[in-house]
Design an enzyme around this catalytic site. Sequence first.
Site, PDB file in Angstrom:
ATOM      1  N   HIS A 128      85.417  16.828  70.059  1.00  0.00           N
ATOM      2  CA  HIS A 128      85.614  15.401  70.653  1.00  0.00           C
ATOM      3  C   HIS A 128      86.625  15.621  71.719  1.00  0.00           C
ATOM      4  CE1 HIS A 128      89.521  14.244  68.663  1.00  0.00           C
ATOM      5  NE2 HIS A 128      89.133  15.360  67.674  1.00  0.00           N
ATOM      6  N   GLN A 133      93.054  22.246  73.224  1.00  0.00           N
ATOM      7  CA  GLN A 133      93.055  21.951  74.568  1.00  0.00           C
ATOM      8  C   GLN A 133      92.769  22.679  75.797  1.00  0.00           C
ATOM      9  OE1 GLN A 133      93.571  18.641  74.901  1.00  0.00           O
ATOM     10  NE2 GLN A 133      94.524  18.273  73.028  1.00  0.00           N
ATOM     11  N   SER A 167      87.794  21.766  68.709  1.00  0.00           N
ATOM     12  CA  SER A 167      87.322  20.356  68.242  1.00  0.00           C
ATOM     13  C   SER A 167      86.377  19.889  69.345  1.00  0.00           C
ATOM     14  CB  SER A 167      88.628  19.478  68.180  1.00  0.00           C
ATOM     15  OG  SER A 167      88.453  18.784  67.187  1.00  0.00           O
ATOM     16  N   ASN A 227      98.953  20.146  73.775  1.00  0.00           N
ATOM     17  CA  ASN A 227      98.311  18.676  73.652  1.00  0.00           C
ATOM     18  C   ASN A 227      99.179  17.876  74.385  1.00  0.00           C
ATOM     19  OD1 ASN A 227      99.255  19.420  71.007  1.00  0.00           O
ATOM     20  ND2 ASN A 227      99.215  17.344  70.669  1.00  0.00           N
ATOM     21  N   CYS A 263     104.436   6.945  67.836  1.00  0.00           N
ATOM     22  CA  CYS A 263     105.140   5.511  67.882  1.00  0.00           C
ATOM     23  C   CYS A 263     105.189   4.757  66.659  1.00  0.00           C
ATOM     24  CB  CYS A 263     104.511   4.456  68.845  1.00  0.00           C
ATOM     25  SG  CYS A 263     105.291   4.778  70.489  1.00  0.00           S
TER      26      CYS A 263
HETATM   27  N1  PLP Z   1      95.365  21.186  67.952  1.00  0.00           N
HETATM   28  C1  PLP Z   1      95.564  20.553  68.901  1.00  0.00           C
HETATM   29  C2  PLP Z   1      96.088  21.105  69.904  1.00  0.00           C
HETATM   30  C3  PLP Z   1      95.104  19.198  69.229  1.00  0.00           C
HETATM   31  O1  PLP Z   1      95.378  18.511  70.281  1.00  0.00           O
HETATM   32  C4  PLP Z   1      94.489  18.385  68.168  1.00  0.00           C
HETATM   33  C5  PLP Z   1      94.199  17.148  68.250  1.00  0.00           C
HETATM   34  O2  PLP Z   1      94.948  16.080  68.771  1.00  0.00           O
HETATM   35  C6  PLP Z   1      94.250  19.098  66.906  1.00  0.00           C
HETATM   36  C7  PLP Z   1      94.646  20.527  66.818  1.00  0.00           C
HETATM   37  C8  PLP Z   1      93.644  18.532  65.795  1.00  0.00           C
HETATM   38  O3  PLP Z   1      92.187  18.192  66.174  1.00  0.00           O
HETATM   39  P1  PLP Z   1      91.164  17.357  65.141  1.00  0.00           P
HETATM   40  O4  PLP Z   1      92.014  16.162  65.000  1.00  0.00           O
HETATM   41  O5  PLP Z   1      90.058  17.152  66.116  1.00  0.00           O
HETATM   42  O6  PLP Z   1      90.898  18.020  63.856  1.00  0.00           O
END
Ligand code: PLP
Length: 693
Positions: free
Chosen positions: A212, A190, A210, A162, A337
């Site tokens: 969103h 991702q 996910s 990510n 941050c």
């Molecule tokens: N795994 C990865 C690689 C992610 O980028 C994220 C979210 O930033 C998550 C897991 C967790 O996803 P969520 O917060 O939608 O449950």
Amino acid sequence: MHATEIYLDANATTPVMAEARAAALEAMADAFGNPSSVHGTGLKARAVMGAVRACARRVLGAPSGRLLFVSGATEGIQTAVLSALAALRARADRGEAMPGLVLYGATEHKAVPEAIQHWCRLLRLDLQALAIPVGRDGRHDLDWLRRHAPRAGLVCTMAANNETGVVSDLDGIQAALAGSPALWMVDSVQALGKLPLRLGERPIDYAPFSGHKLYAPKGIGMLYVRDGAPLTPLIAGGGQEDALRSGTENMPGIAALGAVLGLCESGTRFQPHAALQAHRQRLVDALREAFDGIVFNADPALSLPTTINFSVPQLGSRVLLDLFDAASIRVSSGSACGATKAAPSDVLSAMGLEAWRCASAVRLSFGPLADAALIDDACERIRRCGAALRDSCMTSVPQGARAGVDLLTRHVVDGAVCYLVADEASRRCVVIDPLDELAESLGQWMRCRGFTLAAVLGTHPQAGLAPASAALWQAVGAAAPAAAAVDALGWPVGEPALTLGTRCLRRLGLPGTAQDRAAYLLADGHGVQAAFVGREAMPAALQGQVDRHTLLLPAHDPEGCYARLPDAAGADLAAAPTAVELPPHALMARAAAGRPLLLVDVREPYEHRLGQLPVVGPGVQRQAVPLPALLNALPQWLALDADTELVLFCRSGNRSAQAARALRRLGQARAWSLAGGLALWPAQPRPFDRAAD
Ligand code: PLP
């Protein structure tokens, strides 16, 4: 402010696309049934759910196995980790031989190691959780994995990172796991919509997703579970999803996700891989043009085409975030941050990148809906960000600053304060209590504006003074004064005063201390404006040398007081004023009522340059005073008439709250900080806001 924001933080979340919104609305308004109901309304909802699941199977290449609808990837990760570890618990309970390790990539999302720890603890499993090292390219060390895999019960390796966008070598990982008893989870968050996954063609046991992150709403996700892999429900209840994930299904979310998956499958709406690569290249070119010395933290050949992670020498990620935000480009730091200091990115640290790169990383990410017009606009704004930095002497290739110069600026590193006294007319300046970390940026400041350094002074002896002073002289390209020509604190021997145009700086020895210390008094024709007092709040020797308006400026200011006044120099600083935040709607109400207001932008000059000030109402006075130059405005603000309220603002409300608290401590009871900063402005009153007070 820019009329439109350019959102380049898609790896954090995405907007909900029109088709997904329409599908969700339909599922809320018309097809609102509960899929467990046996009547027609319920059956319609059930049919939607079945169709979305079937579409997801096609998109993910998962004709078999389970595909559960869950609330998001974090829940999917919990379920997968719980399932794998519960199976190990059962083995241990049966007294069977147990693998001793759980392995996870060193750059996994925090949800993975946290879930492993959590469930190991709750299940009382004594397994060793080890991070699989990654190389400088961000990819897993496959030799290491091959060596450890035979003793592992669970292995977690994300499909794409990510922060950096680095795509894992799933073929290599699969080969390294050959013969291992481990269950394999691939966090595919991702990768959705950006990489062909073909889950069914690999021995992947669990893959969470996910919604969103790909234009569906928050609160919906999926978990793929291979046929035969253990599955323990995380949530028990009404028996939905074959009793594997209870709770009435999130039908608006499922319908919206279905719309997105349908568009993935049809290939009609999302940009193809080659177009996304071209977008990335254009953004990279604009970034190179804007930021001298920029380095990119991931190899584009190994990364998602939609993620760029970079660092710029001498610019912390905080500065870059403020700059981009001022241009209404939303990006994120590659790291979490804190309010005052950016924590270095764990992902980049795990890759073995240098500390400065980890501390200044910025991530820019877009989704497969990004079109050429958005990228054009982003590139143009990125170039303007670079120009704003050059205009403010913030790069090593400055164009020459355009703005005037503040007499006093303060620069803080871990509570230690260094002052720059700069006289615009004579272009001479003095640095008091130098700090090594600031030598390069202050040197750049002076070189860019054509200032000469008249002296580097300390208020108290300390080991860092000589090296910090030497670094500063070197940074401005001038020879440091000969050792015999200055005293131990840097003052020119035999000089009664240092002149800075029409001002002068005098040294006041502080007797009675074990080692020599000094205070410095900055005076003009009207009196002593400031006294640099070092580590004492009000040295006794200052009595009679300062007047009641003189600002006493400390060398150490962990409380963020900025200054004290002689009459209150002994005041207790422990009780910091807290209630300084003025909600946006309360500011609007004051402006509408015609109350006298002075609105102050405390952001940096490069941020002012990129955006317009908010419109509050006619007759509201405005000022721009960057936080480091706040001391210059204090006398005027402390003498404001009794009716005027002072409302400070910045990007997020952090810097302005600091300044407002300092003003309150100095006795200005009508100092406020605009709550939430420009990020929440202009504000529409919401049903859950309290009425303006
Ligand atoms: N795994 C990865 C690689 C992610 O980028 C994220 C979210 O930033 C998550 C897991 C967790 O996803 P969520 O917060 O939608 O449950």
